[in-house]
Design an enzyme around this catalytic site. Structure first.
Site, PDB file in Angstrom:
ATOM      1  N   SER A  45      44.115 -32.545 -47.088  1.00  0.00           N
ATOM      2  CA  SER A  45      44.036 -33.686 -46.568  1.00  0.00           C
ATOM      3  C   SER A  45      42.494 -33.296 -46.169  1.00  0.00           C
ATOM      4  O   SER A  45      41.954 -32.248 -46.553  1.00  0.00           O
ATOM      5  CB  SER A  45      45.156 -33.543 -45.239  1.00  0.00           C
ATOM      6  OG  SER A  45      44.771 -32.335 -44.535  1.00  0.00           O
ATOM      7  N   ASN A  46      42.409 -34.220 -45.389  1.00  0.00           N
ATOM      8  CA  ASN A  46      41.421 -34.309 -45.646  1.00  0.00           C
ATOM      9  C   ASN A  46      41.328 -33.651 -43.168  1.00  0.00           C
ATOM     10  O   ASN A  46      42.028 -32.861 -43.165  1.00  0.00           O
ATOM     11  CB  ASN A  46      40.921 -35.769 -44.351  1.00  0.00           C
ATOM     12  CG  ASN A  46      38.983 -36.407 -44.509  1.00  0.00           C
ATOM     13  OD1 ASN A  46      38.581 -35.492 -44.011  1.00  0.00           O
ATOM     14  ND2 ASN A  46      38.756 -37.256 -45.405  1.00  0.00           N
ATOM     15  N   TYR A 101      29.848 -31.974 -48.589  1.00  0.00           N
ATOM     16  CA  TYR A 101      29.234 -30.835 -48.276  1.00  0.00           C
ATOM     17  C   TYR A 101      28.083 -31.325 -49.104  1.00  0.00           C
ATOM     18  O   TYR A 101      26.365 -31.401 -48.464  1.00  0.00           O
ATOM     19  CB  TYR A 101      29.815 -29.595 -49.737  1.00  0.00           C
ATOM     20  CG  TYR A 101      28.603 -28.844 -49.432  1.00  0.00           C
ATOM     21  CD1 TYR A 101      28.230 -28.019 -48.166  1.00  0.00           C
ATOM     22  CD2 TYR A 101      27.486 -28.984 -50.646  1.00  0.00           C
ATOM     23  CE1 TYR A 101      27.304 -26.372 -48.681  1.00  0.00           C
ATOM     24  CE2 TYR A 101      26.974 -27.683 -50.828  1.00  0.00           C
ATOM     25  CZ  TYR A 101      26.311 -26.811 -49.566  1.00  0.00           C
ATOM     26  OH  TYR A 101      25.374 -26.489 -49.913  1.00  0.00           O
ATOM     27  N   PHE A 105      30.084 -40.390 -41.444  1.00  0.00           N
ATOM     28  CA  PHE A 105      29.398 -40.410 -42.805  1.00  0.00           C
ATOM     29  C   PHE A 105      28.318 -40.745 -42.844  1.00  0.00           C
ATOM     30  O   PHE A 105      27.615 -41.995 -43.468  1.00  0.00           O
ATOM     31  CB  PHE A 105      29.874 -41.944 -42.975  1.00  0.00           C
ATOM     32  CG  PHE A 105      31.528 -41.459 -42.967  1.00  0.00           C
ATOM     33  CD1 PHE A 105      32.785 -40.799 -43.850  1.00  0.00           C
ATOM     34  CD2 PHE A 105      31.875 -43.358 -43.734  1.00  0.00           C
ATOM     35  CE1 PHE A 105      34.128 -40.490 -43.815  1.00  0.00           C
ATOM     36  CE2 PHE A 105      33.877 -43.936 -44.052  1.00  0.00           C
ATOM     37  CZ  PHE A 105      34.925 -41.906 -44.673  1.00  0.00           C
ATOM     38  N   SER A 113      39.260 -40.006 -42.904  1.00  0.00           N
ATOM     39  CA  SER A 113      38.067 -39.441 -41.905  1.00  0.00           C
ATOM     40  C   SER A 113      38.281 -40.087 -40.359  1.00  0.00           C
ATOM     41  O   SER A 113      38.723 -41.437 -40.245  1.00  0.00           O
ATOM     42  CB  SER A 113      36.665 -39.917 -42.144  1.00  0.00           C
ATOM     43  OG  SER A 113      35.673 -39.328 -41.197  1.00  0.00           O
ATOM     44  N   ASN A 168      33.848 -31.316 -36.808  1.00  0.00           N
ATOM     45  CA  ASN A 168      32.484 -32.621 -37.661  1.00  0.00           C
ATOM     46  C   ASN A 168      32.974 -33.675 -37.009  1.00  0.00           C
ATOM     47  O   ASN A 168      34.050 -34.030 -37.120  1.00  0.00           O
ATOM     48  CB  ASN A 168      32.029 -32.339 -38.916  1.00  0.00           C
ATOM     49  CG  ASN A 168      32.396 -33.458 -40.230  1.00  0.00           C
ATOM     50  OD1 ASN A 168      32.504 -34.104 -39.668  1.00  0.00           O
ATOM     51  ND2 ASN A 168      33.863 -33.172 -40.749  1.00  0.00           N
ATOM     52  N   LYS A 220      42.881 -40.071 -50.218  1.00  0.00           N
ATOM     53  CA  LYS A 220      42.543 -39.183 -49.556  1.00  0.00           C
ATOM     54  C   LYS A 220      43.388 -39.333 -47.550  1.00  0.00           C
ATOM     55  O   LYS A 220      42.294 -40.219 -47.628  1.00  0.00           O
ATOM     56  CB  LYS A 220      41.399 -38.658 -49.690  1.00  0.00           C
ATOM     57  CG  LYS A 220      41.203 -37.318 -48.722  1.00  0.00           C
ATOM     58  CD  LYS A 220      40.242 -36.873 -49.059  1.00  0.00           C
ATOM     59  CE  LYS A 220      39.533 -35.746 -48.598  1.00  0.00           C
ATOM     60  NZ  LYS A 220      38.081 -34.740 -48.090  1.00  0.00           N
ATOM     61  N   ASN A 237      36.092 -39.829 -37.823  1.00  0.00           N
ATOM     62  CA  ASN A 237      34.969 -40.445 -37.224  1.00  0.00           C
ATOM     63  C   ASN A 237      34.256 -41.702 -36.958  1.00  0.00           C
ATOM     64  O   ASN A 237      33.100 -41.829 -37.339  1.00  0.00           O
ATOM     65  CB  ASN A 237      33.423 -38.956 -37.667  1.00  0.00           C
ATOM     66  CG  ASN A 237      34.672 -37.804 -37.149  1.00  0.00           C
ATOM     67  OD1 ASN A 237      34.690 -38.015 -36.297  1.00  0.00           O
ATOM     68  ND2 ASN A 237      34.685 -36.827 -38.489  1.00  0.00           N
ATOM     69  N   THR A 238      34.627 -42.651 -38.061  1.00  0.00           N
ATOM     70  CA  THR A 238      34.668 -43.764 -38.187  1.00  0.00           C
ATOM     71  C   THR A 238      36.070 -44.265 -37.958  1.00  0.00           C
ATOM     72  O   THR A 238      37.146 -44.499 -38.834  1.00  0.00           O
ATOM     73  CB  THR A 238      34.540 -44.080 -40.064  1.00  0.00           C
ATOM     74  OG1 THR A 238      33.356 -43.395 -39.885  1.00  0.00           O
ATOM     75  CG2 THR A 238      34.416 -46.156 -39.950  1.00  0.00           C
ATOM     76  N   ASN A 290      33.370 -39.910 -54.433  1.00  0.00           N
ATOM     77  CA  ASN A 290      34.532 -40.491 -52.658  1.00  0.00           C
ATOM     78  C   ASN A 290      33.772 -41.924 -52.406  1.00  0.00           C
ATOM     79  O   ASN A 290      32.665 -41.285 -51.581  1.00  0.00           O
ATOM     80  CB  ASN A 290      34.384 -39.062 -52.139  1.00  0.00           C
ATOM     81  CG  ASN A 290      35.596 -38.866 -50.945  1.00  0.00           C
ATOM     82  OD1 ASN A 290      35.385 -40.012 -49.921  1.00  0.00           O
ATOM     83  ND2 ASN A 290      36.278 -37.974 -50.362  1.00  0.00           N
TER      84      ASN A 290
HETATM   85  C1  LIG Z   1      31.073 -31.287 -41.777  1.00  0.00           C
HETATM   86  C2  LIG Z   1      31.440 -31.896 -42.948  1.00  0.00           C
HETATM   87  C3  LIG Z   1      32.100 -32.731 -43.688  1.00  0.00           C
HETATM   88  C4  LIG Z   1      32.965 -33.349 -43.627  1.00  0.00           C
HETATM   89  N1  LIG Z   1      32.621 -34.997 -44.811  1.00  0.00           N
HETATM   90  C5  LIG Z   1      33.669 -35.350 -45.753  1.00  0.00           C
HETATM   91  C6  LIG Z   1      33.598 -36.625 -46.035  1.00  0.00           C
HETATM   92  O1  LIG Z   1      32.593 -37.337 -45.834  1.00  0.00           O
HETATM   93  N2  LIG Z   1      34.550 -37.522 -47.019  1.00  0.00           N
HETATM   94  C7  LIG Z   1      35.449 -36.819 -47.383  1.00  0.00           C
HETATM   95  O2  LIG Z   1      36.394 -37.391 -47.827  1.00  0.00           O
HETATM   96  N3  LIG Z   1      35.606 -36.057 -45.780  1.00  0.00           N
HETATM   97  C8  LIG Z   1      34.662 -35.171 -45.610  1.00  0.00           C
HETATM   98  N4  LIG Z   1      34.993 -33.600 -45.152  1.00  0.00           N
HETATM   99  C9  LIG Z   1      36.114 -33.055 -45.371  1.00  0.00           C
HETATM  100  C10 LIG Z   1      36.804 -32.214 -46.816  1.00  0.00           C
HETATM  101  O3  LIG Z   1      36.268 -32.541 -47.347  1.00  0.00           O
HETATM  102  C11 LIG Z   1      38.008 -31.328 -46.269  1.00  0.00           C
HETATM  103  O4  LIG Z   1      38.832 -32.526 -46.536  1.00  0.00           O
HETATM  104  C12 LIG Z   1      38.063 -30.743 -45.412  1.00  0.00           C
HETATM  105  O5  LIG Z   1      37.309 -30.295 -44.583  1.00  0.00           O
HETATM  106  C13 LIG Z   1      39.836 -29.461 -44.941  1.00  0.00           C
HETATM  107  O6  LIG Z   1      39.081 -28.480 -46.407  1.00  0.00           O
HETATM  108  P1  LIG Z   1      38.405 -26.994 -45.573  1.00  0.00           P
HETATM  109  O7  LIG Z   1      39.250 -26.705 -44.687  1.00  0.00           O
HETATM  110  O8  LIG Z   1      37.724 -26.611 -46.816  1.00  0.00           O
HETATM  111  O9  LIG Z   1      37.169 -27.534 -45.045  1.00  0.00           O
HETATM  112  C14 LIG Z   1      34.037 -32.738 -44.608  1.00  0.00           C
HETATM  113  C15 LIG Z   1      33.790 -31.723 -43.600  1.00  0.00           C
HETATM  114  C16 LIG Z   1      33.727 -31.200 -42.417  1.00  0.00           C
HETATM  115  C17 LIG Z   1      33.737 -29.421 -42.550  1.00  0.00           C
END
Ligand SMILES: Cc1cc2nc3c(=O)[nH]c(=O)nc-3n(C[C@H](O)[C@H](O)[C@H](O)COP(=O)(O)O)c2cc1C
Length: 362
Positions: free
Chosen positions: A243-244, A64, A115, A173, A111, A215, A175-176, A139
């Protein structure tokens, strides 16, 4: 009245493209326009985890506030802690837009940001201006085009050691390309050795030991979970974040957006991430700190993560749907639960549904 204003503001934000809306919400927090709905302090919710004193167990998850623009504003609206990033050594633009999607019917998000961030320098400058008391985790990740990914994590430790209350090494992640391969046993062992050596080196110099969490993804096989647990324990890591986002698209109602590539988060991730959380708790034993994240939308879902083995929880996606009053509502709800169940501490419910969650098939 505040609830109604919040509802209207949220509906208004939904008129914008999701990434534009995200930028506006950061601006609103920066400007101080977001009213604080923080709950009163409740000692029953206070936790000491990995040597840090958390005023309540509800944190803002990474992603966020990628560039550390509003960490103190997030603490002010009721989060007990917040995690900035993922930050990479050099700034990078991330993937092509559109890359962020709301699945409104499912209260979910997909998403594939990749990064996007302003790099270490920008985040460090902002964190230096924050109070040392603020519970802000950093992070860290690797640049997409990095020649040595492990070296990027090590640089993160050295760069942020003086300002981070804890570190998260994000290797999950989706996405990388190739990042999740760092979860494989040999790569993970090399990563943890290097990251913890850097942390210990900084601790020797400063006399301050910053905990490091790892993570992980929710899309792990049983063998993958065994390997991670074994390496985490062997290296004496300080904790796990489970988790992620997931690559799974099971159970979604909004089929229109479901086929977008990227990681899915929000309500549909709750079950899967809670099962992995419980299975990791079983593997690492009762003492290792675990932060549960994925689909936390209410006091009840936050409590269920704790019952499944979490010490603390984090959330991101549900705030898109529930608004900035959400952390305060969850904290109030956890206080009410302590009252109802006559608990001296919210910690007393930890692991009470470990059997249920670790045995569940998803
Ligand atoms: C738009 C978006 C961007 C995210 N970017 C990162 C990130 O940069 N690094 C990371 O460790 N997790 C990232 N996350 C994952 C969240 O930290 C979290 O682990 C995941 O969304 C599950 O939690 P939630 O269901 O409450 O969103 C991202 C999630 C969302 C929705």
């Amino acid at each position: 009245m505040i609830g109604r204003l919040e509802h209207l503001a949220r509906r208004g934000l939904f008129l914008f493209d999701p990434e534009v809306a995200h930028g506006l919400s950061i601006k609103a927090l920066k400007s101080g326009l977001v009213p604080s709905c923080a709950a009163p302090a409740d000692p029953r919710l206070g936790q000491t985890v990995a040597g840090l004193v958390f005023p309540n167990p509800v944190g803002m998850a990474a992603g966020y506030d990628k560039n550390a623009e509003v960490p103190e504003a997030l603490l002010k609206i009721g989060f007990g802690f917040t995690e900035i990033g993922t930050v990479t050594p050099r700034p990078q633009p991330g993937n092509a837009k559109p890359r962020l999607f709301r699945l409104v019917e499912d209260e979910a998000v997909i998403n594939r940001l990749g990064f996007n961030n302003e790099g270490h320098g920008a985040a460090l400058a902002r964190l230096k201006a924050c109070s040392r008391e603020a519970l802000i985790g950093v992070n860290i990740g690797a640049n997409k085009d990095s020649a040595d990914r492990i070296a990027d994590y090590v640089t993160g430790i050295h760069t942020f050691h003086s300002v981070a209350r804890y570190f998260t090494a994000n290797i999950s992640s989706p996405n990388t390309p190739g990042l999740r391969d760092l979860q494989a046993r040999e790569s993970l062992s090399a990563l943890l050795s290097a990251v913890l050596a850097a942390r210990d080196d900084e601790a020797r110099k400063s006399g301050r030991k910053v905990p490091v969490f790892l993570k992980i993804a929710p899309d792990l096989t049983e063998e993958g979970m065994d390997d991670i647990a074994a390496e985490v324990l062997a290296h004496g890591l300080d904790g796990l974040i489970v988790s992620n986002t997931t690559l799974s698209r099971e159970g979604l109602r909004d089929r229109r957006q479901a086929d977008e590539a990227g990681g899915l988060s929000g309500k549909p991730l709750f079950e899967k991430s809670t099962v992995v959380l419980a299975r990791m708790r079983r593997r690492v034993g009762p003492h290792l700190p675990i932060i549960g994240v994925g689909g936390v939308c209410s006091a009840e879902t936050a409590a269920e993560k704790i019952r499944a083995g979490a010490d603390l929880v984090q959330l991101y996606s549900c705030m898109v749907y529930e608004g900035p009053g959400l952390p305060g509502r969850i904290v109030r709800g956890l206080s009410a639960l302590c009252e109802r169940e006559k608990l001296a501490s919210i910690r007393d419910i930890r692991d009470s549904r470990l059997d249920y969650w670790s045995g569940r098939n998803v």
